[in-house]
Each structure stands twice: as C-alpha cells, then as structure tokens.
Design a protein around this motif. Sequence first.
Motif, PDB file in Angstrom:
ATOM      1  N   ASN A 136     -33.107 -40.168 -17.477  1.00  0.00           N
ATOM      2  CA  ASN A 136     -31.684 -40.091 -16.481  1.00  0.00           C
ATOM      3  C   ASN A 136     -30.535 -40.460 -17.380  1.00  0.00           C
ATOM      4  O   ASN A 136     -29.564 -39.717 -17.036  1.00  0.00           O
ATOM      5  CB  ASN A 136     -31.866 -41.406 -15.556  1.00  0.00           C
ATOM      6  N   ALA A 137     -30.492 -41.102 -18.378  1.00  0.00           N
ATOM      7  CA  ALA A 137     -29.276 -41.543 -19.036  1.00  0.00           C
ATOM      8  C   ALA A 137     -28.906 -40.264 -19.771  1.00  0.00           C
ATOM      9  O   ALA A 137     -27.630 -39.979 -20.045  1.00  0.00           O
ATOM     10  CB  ALA A 137     -29.744 -42.819 -20.098  1.00  0.00           C
ATOM     11  N   ILE A 138     -30.210 -39.661 -20.242  1.00  0.00           N
ATOM     12  CA  ILE A 138     -29.356 -38.351 -21.273  1.00  0.00           C
ATOM     13  C   ILE A 138     -29.067 -37.384 -20.190  1.00  0.00           C
ATOM     14  O   ILE A 138     -28.084 -36.827 -20.400  1.00  0.00           O
ATOM     15  CB  ILE A 138     -30.695 -37.947 -21.886  1.00  0.00           C
ATOM     16  N   GLU A 139     -29.488 -37.182 -19.081  1.00  0.00           N
ATOM     17  CA  GLU A 139     -28.924 -36.330 -18.079  1.00  0.00           C
ATOM     18  C   GLU A 139     -27.290 -36.604 -17.687  1.00  0.00           C
ATOM     19  O   GLU A 139     -26.622 -35.772 -17.617  1.00  0.00           O
ATOM     20  CB  GLU A 139     -29.913 -36.245 -16.765  1.00  0.00           C
ATOM     21  N   ASP A 140     -27.166 -37.973 -17.567  1.00  0.00           N
ATOM     22  CA  ASP A 140     -25.971 -38.465 -17.297  1.00  0.00           C
ATOM     23  C   ASP A 140     -24.943 -37.959 -18.349  1.00  0.00           C
ATOM     24  O   ASP A 140     -23.931 -37.561 -18.144  1.00  0.00           O
ATOM     25  CB  ASP A 140     -25.921 -40.042 -17.308  1.00  0.00           C
ATOM     26  N   LEU A 141     -25.344 -37.991 -19.646  1.00  0.00           N
ATOM     27  CA  LEU A 141     -24.611 -37.634 -20.876  1.00  0.00           C
ATOM     28  C   LEU A 141     -24.406 -36.312 -20.687  1.00  0.00           C
ATOM     29  O   LEU A 141     -23.355 -35.717 -20.996  1.00  0.00           O
ATOM     30  CB  LEU A 141     -25.545 -38.003 -22.069  1.00  0.00           C
ATOM     31  N   GLN A 142     -25.384 -35.505 -20.288  1.00  0.00           N
ATOM     32  CA  GLN A 142     -25.174 -33.921 -20.050  1.00  0.00           C
ATOM     33  C   GLN A 142     -24.111 -33.719 -18.799  1.00  0.00           C
ATOM     34  O   GLN A 142     -23.165 -33.014 -19.165  1.00  0.00           O
ATOM     35  CB  GLN A 142     -26.291 -33.379 -19.832  1.00  0.00           C
ATOM     36  N   ASN A 143     -24.325 -34.312 -17.978  1.00  0.00           N
ATOM     37  CA  ASN A 143     -23.451 -34.256 -16.954  1.00  0.00           C
ATOM     38  C   ASN A 143     -21.928 -34.516 -17.238  1.00  0.00           C
ATOM     39  O   ASN A 143     -21.141 -33.952 -16.660  1.00  0.00           O
ATOM     40  CB  ASN A 143     -23.692 -34.973 -15.606  1.00  0.00           C
ATOM     41  N   GLN A 144     -21.818 -35.618 -18.007  1.00  0.00           N
ATOM     42  CA  GLN A 144     -20.364 -36.068 -18.544  1.00  0.00           C
ATOM     43  C   GLN A 144     -19.657 -35.054 -19.423  1.00  0.00           C
ATOM     44  O   GLN A 144     -18.725 -35.305 -20.105  1.00  0.00           O
ATOM     45  CB  GLN A 144     -20.577 -37.557 -19.116  1.00  0.00           C
ATOM     46  N   GLY A 145     -20.670 -34.324 -20.228  1.00  0.00           N
ATOM     47  CA  GLY A 145     -20.250 -33.319 -20.972  1.00  0.00           C
ATOM     48  C   GLY A 145     -20.433 -33.954 -22.480  1.00  0.00           C
ATOM     49  O   GLY A 145     -19.913 -33.379 -23.463  1.00  0.00           O
ATOM     50  N   ALA A 146     -20.951 -35.285 -22.565  1.00  0.00           N
ATOM     51  CA  ALA A 146     -21.227 -35.721 -24.060  1.00  0.00           C
ATOM     52  C   ALA A 146     -22.131 -35.060 -24.881  1.00  0.00           C
ATOM     53  O   ALA A 146     -21.808 -35.083 -26.108  1.00  0.00           O
ATOM     54  CB  ALA A 146     -21.458 -37.119 -23.725  1.00  0.00           C
ATOM     55  N   ILE A 147     -23.103 -34.459 -24.282  1.00  0.00           N
ATOM     56  CA  ILE A 147     -24.117 -33.596 -24.950  1.00  0.00           C
ATOM     57  C   ILE A 147     -24.617 -32.548 -24.300  1.00  0.00           C
ATOM     58  O   ILE A 147     -24.397 -32.309 -22.954  1.00  0.00           O
ATOM     59  CB  ILE A 147     -25.320 -34.560 -25.541  1.00  0.00           C
ATOM     60  N   GLU A 148     -24.845 -31.527 -24.921  1.00  0.00           N
ATOM     61  CA  GLU A 148     -25.327 -30.135 -24.240  1.00  0.00           C
ATOM     62  C   GLU A 148     -26.928 -30.206 -23.995  1.00  0.00           C
ATOM     63  O   GLU A 148     -27.402 -29.488 -23.113  1.00  0.00           O
ATOM     64  CB  GLU A 148     -24.936 -28.891 -25.068  1.00  0.00           C
TER      65      GLU A 148
END
Length: 648
Positions: free
Chosen positions: A348-360
């Motif tokens: 979930n935390a990685i998906e959040d990073l993706q949603n925030q544009g922090a990682i692809e």
Amino acid sequence: MCVCGFAGRIPGAPEDILSHSSDASPQGKVMRAHLLSLLVVSVSTATYAVDVKVEPGAVNQVLVTDGDHHLAVYGWNGPQAVDRVLLTHGRRDVVWRAESLISREVPASAPEAERSSLATPQDFWSGFSKSRYHDYGQQSTRLRNSPLPVDQWVTDGDSVHWRGHELKVISTPGFTRGSVSYLLEDSGRRVVFTGDLIYGDGQLFDLYSFQDAIPEAQVRGYHGYGGRLAALVDSLKKVAALKPDLLIPARGPVIRTPAVSLDRLKTRVQKLYQNYLSTNALHWYFKKERMTKCGERVLGAGAEIELMPYSQYEKTPSWVFEKGTSRLLISDTGRGFLLDCGSQAVINAIEDLQNQGAIEGVDGIFVTHYHDDHTDYVQAAAEKFKCPVYATKEYSDVLENPEGYHLPAMTSNAIANVRVVADGHQMKWHEYQLTFRFFPGQTWYHGALFVRRGTERPIFFVGDAFAPSGIDDYCVLNRNLLHDDSGYLNCIQQLRAVREPFWLVNEHIPYVFSFSKKELDYIETRYRQRIAVLSELSPWNDPNYMVDEQWAVMYPRGTRADTGQSVPIQVRLINHSGKAQRLTVKLNLPTGAKCPQLQKSIQLGPRESGRLSFDVTPTESGRHLVTADIAGAAIDVREWTDVLIETP
Ligand SMILES: [Zn+2]
C-alpha cells in the motif's frame, strides 16, 4: 547394590545400525572405557539390597534387581520379567527404548508434566500441516505419532514403590519442560536416574532443546535462547543437594563424580549464557532491564551482566524509503527496488508513492531471508509490480518450497520463480551498483545486499543479522553455524572485507548504524569464546551438532500423498566434523506405509553434506509419521528426524 554393565551387542536391536554405533560412538567410546572400569572395580553385591545393571547404548538400559524381581529405567531388552519401567521425559528419541517392555504390558511411570507428548502426541501431528508455519514456539517436534500407555503419572515429591523400595520423584526440568529424575536409596548409597539432565562430565546432549519462552521478561520461545537453562541450573542444584553417589543418565556414560560433574555443567552453562548476553541484538530491542532479568535467572540475582554498548547510529539517508520491515531504494529516474515484503501495508505504501508521483514503479525485489515478516507478501508484491524476485542459491529453495521445511517463523506463502544469483553477483541498476551476498547471520537461509550509490557512503543491507548491540542469534533453531566459513564468523569476515566506511541496515531498526574495528573485534572475540564453551559442553565431535538440530533432516518435512502414490523422501545430512564418516540411515515405517529399501549408507568427507533418497508409499489412508535412525562412527541417534505423510 552393585552397578555393572555388560559388553556385547544390545539384545533385540536392529542389525548393522547398532553394531557399529554402539561400539564406536563418542558416547560408546566413553561408555566402553567406563564399562572396563566397572568390570575391574566391581562392588560386592552383599552390601546392598539391589543390583543395578547398566547397558550402554543410543539410550542406556538399566535393570534394577531385587532377588528375582526387576525394575527397568529407560528400557530393558533382556529376557528378565520386568515389573515396571520408569521414564524421565516424553521425547520419542528416548522413549523408543521402553517400547518393547510397554508393548508386553509392563506398567510404566512417567512425568505428569510430559503427559501430552506421551498420551496425546497425535494432537500435535494433526495440527502440524498448519503449525509448521509461523512457528514462534520452537519446541521439539521429536514426538511419537501414537500414544505410549503409561499407568502412573508422577510429579515432584511422589514416590514409586517397588518391592519395599522407594524411588523418589524429583522434578528436573531443563532438557524438556517436564523432565523428572528418580532417586533410589539403598543401604546408604544414592543413585539418581537423571534422563537428559546432564551428559557425562559436565556436558549437555544439545543446546537447541533448551530454547523456550521467558515469561518474566516477556520473551517468547522464538527469542528465548537457552530459555530453559535457568530451569536446568535449578535442577542441577536440586540433584547436587541430594548428595548422590552415582548418576545414571538416559544417554552418555554413568557419572561417578556427581558433585564435580553437576557443578562443572552449571559453571559452563552460566559462562555460555553470560557470553550470549554480551553481544545480543535483543539488548537493542528489549533494552537493559529485560536482558538483566533474563541474565539473573541463569546467573543469580545481582549477577554482573555484560552488554555491548550500542554502536554508532544515525538517520537513514533520503534515498532509502522505510516501511515496516522493508526498505525501498529510490533512483533519480523514479524507479524503486524493494528489499523484503512482509505485509500488505508495504504494498500500500509503495502504491501511495506511485500515486504521489514519487516513483513510477518497482524493478525488482531482493529477499534477505525466509522469515515471514520479510516474505509473507513478497509474491503478492511481485505480482502487483510485475517484477522479479532475487535471492542467492543457498536459500532460494526455502522461498520457493517452504513446505519442504520446518523452520522458525516460516511463511506459508511460496514465492514463484525466484531469480537465483550467485554470492558476489553484481548488478547495475540506474545510478546504483548492487552486490548480492550469501550472508548466513540470524539464520543460515539469509542473504545481504551491498548497495553503492555514486560517491555516497555505501549501505550493507544485512537483513536481521546485526543490530547496534551485536548479533541476532537468539533463536538457536534458526541455524547459526559455528564454522569459520559459515554463520556469524563468515558475516564478520564480510564486514571486515569492506575497505571503506559504510552503513549497516537492519530493517527492524529505523536507522543506519556501523561497527568500529574495535566493536567488530569485540563481537568476534566473544563469539569465539562462545564456540569454546560450546565445545566444552559438547559430547559430539564438533560443537555445531549442539546448535544445528537440522544436521540430519528429512526433505520434505511434510507432504500429502494418495494411497499407492510413491513419495520421494530425502534424508539430508551434514558431517560437521573435521573427519570423514560413514553414516547409515534406517527408516522406521509406521503400519500403512511401505518402502522397498529401509536402510542406506553414505560416506561423507570432512564438513561434507550428502543426501540419501527413499521412496515411501502410503498403503492406507491416515497420518503416517516416518522417522529415521542415524548411526556412524561418532553418531548414534534413533527416531531422530521425520516426515509426516498425510493420506486422505
Ligand atoms: Zn525479521
């Protein structure tokens, strides 16, 4: 009372496996020497009311004789009619010795506190297909699969009355939770039948059997290195206070210097525990107060307890994202590389990073070790992020086939298609250089990732192997081997080989930390002292047998098969010693299973591993427990390892 042994082949024993074992095992060697002294120094029977005969073997047999009546301890395979047999604990690798008597309806006395392992052991096996995963209890699985009839359950202070003699029951926990000893007094002489309380002159049969919870320090079995050593120390004192003349154990030689040998064992065990505490990771997690509680149980109230001061640690650099027991490397290009995944929260935390544009996205997952808090959600993450999973070859199989094993804290979620990399394999990933290492700390099934990013201080992600307070070896069942090229000595060498300042990361610790040369020297010195104490405690020809329960193990440990379906079983063996040895494995089959060849041998060079293969076929439905005896020049153990075959 006369105490004597007699030489020769143990009656009723299976062929081969006994002839070499009872002669040549280290136990056997000591016992032969002891036997000679017994034959030479014979004690007149006229002085005592009873005779005590000891016949040494993989498990000793004892016959106490009064006139034409006999009492057995541990078991007796001779022709005499036996009135009763006394058992000191419930483990199958010892109680097999009494089976022939009990099957002839000789009544048995056994400790009440071991009732479940003797009266209802099948309950354990009926739950094994589930309980083998996420196991944090670390109690021995050396249980029978069927009840052993016992007619008298005894507790501390009870007596077994026989022919006007009284055998006093003394609770002596340690090797098992509910072990007892029996005191026989006869015309002023005191003999204690001690089970596995002590082996020879101040040794123990093994260390891993003592793993247990320490409730007063809120330590569960998984964290309880030598959890029953405190009970052992109390039991040793209790037996010493009886001022016995002779100890007759279940395994190992008769002890003719009880006071000295009991005290020697107590001193060694205390030295071992003191040493264990001095470099312990739990000092970081549980803090000083709880470690002091653990220490005082074994060492005595107010004992001085040495704990390594915390090493240097500081905030984790920003290119490492921390979540639970995972870390995510983030590249300048917006890609991620994940280390471990123990929960949905990490995904979930990685998906959040993706949603925030922090990682692809995520390009790969490295697994540091097989424990569930690092692996439960690796497969789910690999599917979610469509990326490969990396591990070194030493532990890729336990990740792909956990059902082959029974290890502490094992996940039931297999990982498919692990990309196996060799120890030392390097991979360029965006601006990073990744080096994959086999890193057998905390558990043998463990790796590490050395990560270099430009000119920054590199980070060695070492899983759970180290903490700022030392090493993570609190669970003996995890398999921390003691050779120079395995276990912690190997890991310490790997840290020393890095010729520049670097950080360590343990994913349970929200910092980076590092050891100075002085700290590494301290850890290594203490560890080598530990090996020396374990060597003193060890009746085996190498101390690794004290800490490695799985030097002989069946693969798989549990499986399902239909009636008539052949199951390939391996017995995997490690010769830890520096001498070549030939090991013979003999399977013990339950009714309802067949195998064309029950006995096979293998020659193993010094430190060599090998496998023997068997095909077992269930012939009826049920739960079939197949066990194996293992014997060699220096080894003689029965019903040692097992596989559970469940047939619908
Ligand atoms: Zn962990």
